[in-house]
Design a protein around this motif. Sequence first.
Motif, PDB file in Angstrom:
ATOM      1  N   LEU A 303      57.916  15.098  33.513  1.00  0.00           N
ATOM      2  CA  LEU A 303      59.085  14.246  32.772  1.00  0.00           C
ATOM      3  C   LEU A 303      58.508  12.691  32.798  1.00  0.00           C
ATOM      4  CD1 LEU A 303      62.664  14.948  33.906  1.00  0.00           C
ATOM      5  CD2 LEU A 303      61.597  15.796  31.597  1.00  0.00           C
ATOM      6  N   ALA A 304      56.939  12.893  32.867  1.00  0.00           N
ATOM      7  CA  ALA A 304      56.473  11.709  32.976  1.00  0.00           C
ATOM      8  C   ALA A 304      56.776  10.457  31.786  1.00  0.00           C
ATOM      9  CB  ALA A 304      54.991  11.678  33.024  1.00  0.00           C
ATOM     10  N   PRO A 305      56.925   9.257  32.196  1.00  0.00           N
ATOM     11  CA  PRO A 305      56.577   8.362  33.380  1.00  0.00           C
ATOM     12  C   PRO A 305      57.862   8.692  34.487  1.00  0.00           C
ATOM     13  CG  PRO A 305      57.461   6.862  31.763  1.00  0.00           C
ATOM     14  CD  PRO A 305      57.240   8.333  31.059  1.00  0.00           C
ATOM     15  N   ALA A 306      58.836   9.379  34.070  1.00  0.00           N
ATOM     16  CA  ALA A 306      59.999   9.570  35.112  1.00  0.00           C
ATOM     17  C   ALA A 306      59.432  10.705  35.827  1.00  0.00           C
ATOM     18  CB  ALA A 306      61.210  10.047  34.579  1.00  0.00           C
ATOM     19  N   GLU A 307      60.286  11.114  36.906  1.00  0.00           N
ATOM     20  CA  GLU A 307      59.639  12.282  37.771  1.00  0.00           C
ATOM     21  C   GLU A 307      60.873  12.965  38.219  1.00  0.00           C
ATOM     22  OE1 GLU A 307      58.880  10.792  42.321  1.00  0.00           O
ATOM     23  OE2 GLU A 307      57.555   9.920  40.721  1.00  0.00           O
ATOM     24  N   LEU A 308      60.759  14.324  38.592  1.00  0.00           N
ATOM     25  CA  LEU A 308      61.722  15.222  39.015  1.00  0.00           C
ATOM     26  C   LEU A 308      61.696  15.076  40.631  1.00  0.00           C
ATOM     27  CD1 LEU A 308      61.324  18.446  36.971  1.00  0.00           C
ATOM     28  CD2 LEU A 308      63.504  16.878  36.940  1.00  0.00           C
ATOM     29  N   PRO A 309      62.791  15.632  41.387  1.00  0.00           N
ATOM     30  CA  PRO A 309      62.572  15.739  42.784  1.00  0.00           C
ATOM     31  C   PRO A 309      61.647  17.050  42.938  1.00  0.00           C
ATOM     32  CG  PRO A 309      64.871  15.255  42.252  1.00  0.00           C
ATOM     33  CD  PRO A 309      64.132  15.626  40.754  1.00  0.00           C
ATOM     34  N   VAL A 310      60.783  16.888  44.139  1.00  0.00           N
ATOM     35  CA  VAL A 310      59.779  18.063  44.179  1.00  0.00           C
ATOM     36  C   VAL A 310      60.657  19.443  44.522  1.00  0.00           C
ATOM     37  CG1 VAL A 310      59.517  17.430  46.652  1.00  0.00           C
ATOM     38  CG2 VAL A 310      57.931  18.909  45.373  1.00  0.00           C
ATOM     39  N   GLY A 311      61.807  19.239  45.074  1.00  0.00           N
ATOM     40  CA  GLY A 311      62.782  20.265  45.617  1.00  0.00           C
ATOM     41  C   GLY A 311      63.330  21.156  44.365  1.00  0.00           C
ATOM     42  N   VAL A 312      63.318  20.435  43.076  1.00  0.00           N
ATOM     43  CA  VAL A 312      63.884  21.421  41.668  1.00  0.00           C
ATOM     44  C   VAL A 312      62.480  22.345  41.570  1.00  0.00           C
ATOM     45  CG1 VAL A 312      63.803  21.366  39.346  1.00  0.00           C
ATOM     46  CG2 VAL A 312      64.926  19.586  41.002  1.00  0.00           C
ATOM     47  N   ILE A 313      61.247  21.946  41.666  1.00  0.00           N
ATOM     48  CA  ILE A 313      60.105  22.696  41.378  1.00  0.00           C
ATOM     49  C   ILE A 313      60.117  23.882  42.382  1.00  0.00           C
ATOM     50  CG2 ILE A 313      57.578  22.708  41.004  1.00  0.00           C
ATOM     51  CD1 ILE A 313      59.049  21.093  38.980  1.00  0.00           C
ATOM     52  N   THR A 314      60.128  23.538  43.751  1.00  0.00           N
ATOM     53  CA  THR A 314      60.023  24.636  44.517  1.00  0.00           C
ATOM     54  C   THR A 314      61.002  25.484  44.477  1.00  0.00           C
ATOM     55  OG1 THR A 314      61.208  23.318  46.439  1.00  0.00           O
ATOM     56  CG2 THR A 314      58.884  23.140  46.214  1.00  0.00           C
ATOM     57  N   ALA A 315      62.214  25.199  44.015  1.00  0.00           N
ATOM     58  CA  ALA A 315      63.541  26.136  44.122  1.00  0.00           C
ATOM     59  C   ALA A 315      63.177  26.923  42.653  1.00  0.00           C
ATOM     60  CB  ALA A 315      64.820  25.268  43.973  1.00  0.00           C
ATOM     61  N   LEU A 316      62.756  26.288  41.713  1.00  0.00           N
ATOM     62  CA  LEU A 316      62.326  27.251  40.286  1.00  0.00           C
ATOM     63  C   LEU A 316      61.589  28.482  40.970  1.00  0.00           C
ATOM     64  CD1 LEU A 316      62.209  24.239  37.663  1.00  0.00           C
ATOM     65  CD2 LEU A 316      63.774  26.303  37.969  1.00  0.00           C
ATOM     66  N   CYS A 317      60.692  28.009  41.477  1.00  0.00           N
ATOM     67  CA  CYS A 317      59.623  29.151  42.041  1.00  0.00           C
ATOM     68  C   CYS A 317      60.060  29.851  43.118  1.00  0.00           C
ATOM     69  CB  CYS A 317      58.378  28.399  42.715  1.00  0.00           C
ATOM     70  SG  CYS A 317      57.517  27.408  41.503  1.00  0.00           S
ATOM     71  N   GLY A 318      60.826  29.448  43.979  1.00  0.00           N
ATOM     72  CA  GLY A 318      61.286  30.288  45.210  1.00  0.00           C
ATOM     73  C   GLY A 318      62.535  31.139  44.895  1.00  0.00           C
ATOM     74  N   ALA A 319      63.448  30.526  44.125  1.00  0.00           N
ATOM     75  CA  ALA A 319      64.583  31.418  44.233  1.00  0.00           C
ATOM     76  C   ALA A 319      64.308  32.831  43.501  1.00  0.00           C
ATOM     77  CB  ALA A 319      65.738  30.734  43.132  1.00  0.00           C
ATOM     78  N   PRO A 320      63.615  32.978  42.337  1.00  0.00           N
ATOM     79  CA  PRO A 320      62.936  34.334  42.018  1.00  0.00           C
ATOM     80  C   PRO A 320      62.208  35.048  42.869  1.00  0.00           C
ATOM     81  CG  PRO A 320      62.385  32.759  40.197  1.00  0.00           C
ATOM     82  CD  PRO A 320      62.988  31.984  41.537  1.00  0.00           C
ATOM     83  N   TYR A 321      61.591  34.509  43.629  1.00  0.00           N
ATOM     84  CA  TYR A 321      60.734  35.116  44.803  1.00  0.00           C
ATOM     85  C   TYR A 321      61.566  35.623  45.860  1.00  0.00           C
ATOM     86  CZ  TYR A 321      56.510  36.248  47.384  1.00  0.00           C
ATOM     87  OH  TYR A 321      55.794  36.796  48.054  1.00  0.00           O
ATOM     88  N   PHE A 322      62.539  34.820  46.240  1.00  0.00           N
ATOM     89  CA  PHE A 322      63.511  35.210  47.171  1.00  0.00           C
ATOM     90  C   PHE A 322      64.304  36.463  46.757  1.00  0.00           C
ATOM     91  CE2 PHE A 322      67.980  35.156  48.982  1.00  0.00           C
ATOM     92  CZ  PHE A 322      67.600  35.261  50.501  1.00  0.00           C
ATOM     93  N   ILE A 323      64.630  36.688  45.327  1.00  0.00           N
ATOM     94  CA  ILE A 323      65.471  37.970  44.898  1.00  0.00           C
ATOM     95  C   ILE A 323      64.647  38.888  44.992  1.00  0.00           C
ATOM     96  CG2 ILE A 323      66.521  38.695  42.799  1.00  0.00           C
ATOM     97  CD1 ILE A 323      67.308  35.807  42.032  1.00  0.00           C
ATOM     98  N   PHE A 324      63.242  38.861  44.766  1.00  0.00           N
ATOM     99  CA  PHE A 324      62.134  39.694  44.623  1.00  0.00           C
ATOM    100  C   PHE A 324      62.119  40.293  46.098  1.00  0.00           C
ATOM    101  CE2 PHE A 324      57.850  40.596  45.917  1.00  0.00           C
ATOM    102  CZ  PHE A 324      57.477  41.738  45.320  1.00  0.00           C
ATOM    103  N   LEU A 325      62.176  39.569  47.184  1.00  0.00           N
ATOM    104  CA  LEU A 325      62.020  39.963  48.501  1.00  0.00           C
ATOM    105  C   LEU A 325      63.332  40.784  48.825  1.00  0.00           C
ATOM    106  CD1 LEU A 325      60.245  37.021  50.440  1.00  0.00           C
ATOM    107  CD2 LEU A 325      59.357  39.101  49.962  1.00  0.00           C
ATOM    108  N   LEU A 326      64.525  40.239  48.608  1.00  0.00           N
ATOM    109  CA  LEU A 326      65.598  40.907  48.683  1.00  0.00           C
ATOM    110  C   LEU A 326      65.724  42.427  48.183  1.00  0.00           C
ATOM    111  CD1 LEU A 326      68.063  40.123  50.424  1.00  0.00           C
ATOM    112  CD2 LEU A 326      69.285  39.248  48.160  1.00  0.00           C
ATOM    113  N   LYS A 327      65.338  42.561  46.983  1.00  0.00           N
ATOM    114  CA  LYS A 327      65.385  43.747  46.309  1.00  0.00           C
ATOM    115  C   LYS A 327      64.221  44.607  46.929  1.00  0.00           C
ATOM    116  CE  LYS A 327      68.457  42.908  42.928  1.00  0.00           C
ATOM    117  NZ  LYS A 327      69.490  43.891  42.886  1.00  0.00           N
TER     118      LYS A 327
END
Length: 331
Positions: A303-327
Amino acid sequence: MLKISALMFVLFLAICLISLSVGSVHIDLINVLKSLVNAFTGTISLSPQEELILFSVRLPRIIFAGIVGASLSLGGVVFQAMLRNPLADPYILGISGGSALGAIAGIIIGASSFYLGIPLLAFCGALATVFLVFVVAGGTRGPLLDNSLLLSGVVVNAFFSAAILFFLSIVNSLELHSITFWLMGDLSRASFKEISLAAICLFTGFLIIYAQARKLNLIVQGEETALHLGVNIERTKQLLLIVTSLITAVAVSMAGIIGFIGIMVPHMMRLVFGSDHRLLLPVSALFGASFLVIADTLARLVLAPAELPVGVITALCGAPYFIFLLKRKSL
């Protein structure tokens, strides 16, 4: 092992260089390299604006991101080894939330005016969370089950989330926005003082944890095996629990809640390099540092020049990966 760790470190440096050059103001990569070299001689090769952006904004932030990413990844490696569960990490078990609650309580009562006040309260929150998770899971009544620990972490996380919302409801509007942004992961406030403290805690903690690498290998194989080979399991777990909680608490108290790194990074490194903690610990720390630098760079660019919290990016990557590991774990 040394060669692989060296290659991971070179990868981290390359990612840092690329991150230094990109952003709302682009700086040519060659100029970045020249400026970093010239910084030791006092020669200026950039415009004043570019020099300010490079050395006062991006470089401290990237170093800070690397330290926080390495800290959270180390926490994931240790908890997954101790609990012998690939789904365990400081975020899922609620330790990050407990640290955040302690930090927010410190901010509200004015502990930030005392040196190390916020990190100390975050550390207390992390230790309290570990205690609560084990009590809720029934750890005082016998052996713990993987599912009971994970569910206990979810329950304790929910409790801390409610407590955090309570604190947010009583702060003034000026503090509300900054605390809310910080809770989602904010690396923009990196200062030399914070970077130094986080780096010292990470380096010291890594040395202590790495000294226990052989014991972690034996614990993963089974506690009975470890006992027969002379490992004092309770003392080892207590030491690792305290050190890991401290590293996590310092990272969270300064950067907010950044989830899923502790799950994704150790699991991916274990798949690539195996489960020997003498190698897994350094490569996880280095790759975790690289991953968070990439995530923070994306947070600055989307969203330059604005910015997102970095936790949003890690959650977008991590949540699907967590589901994959759970399955995968349920198969």
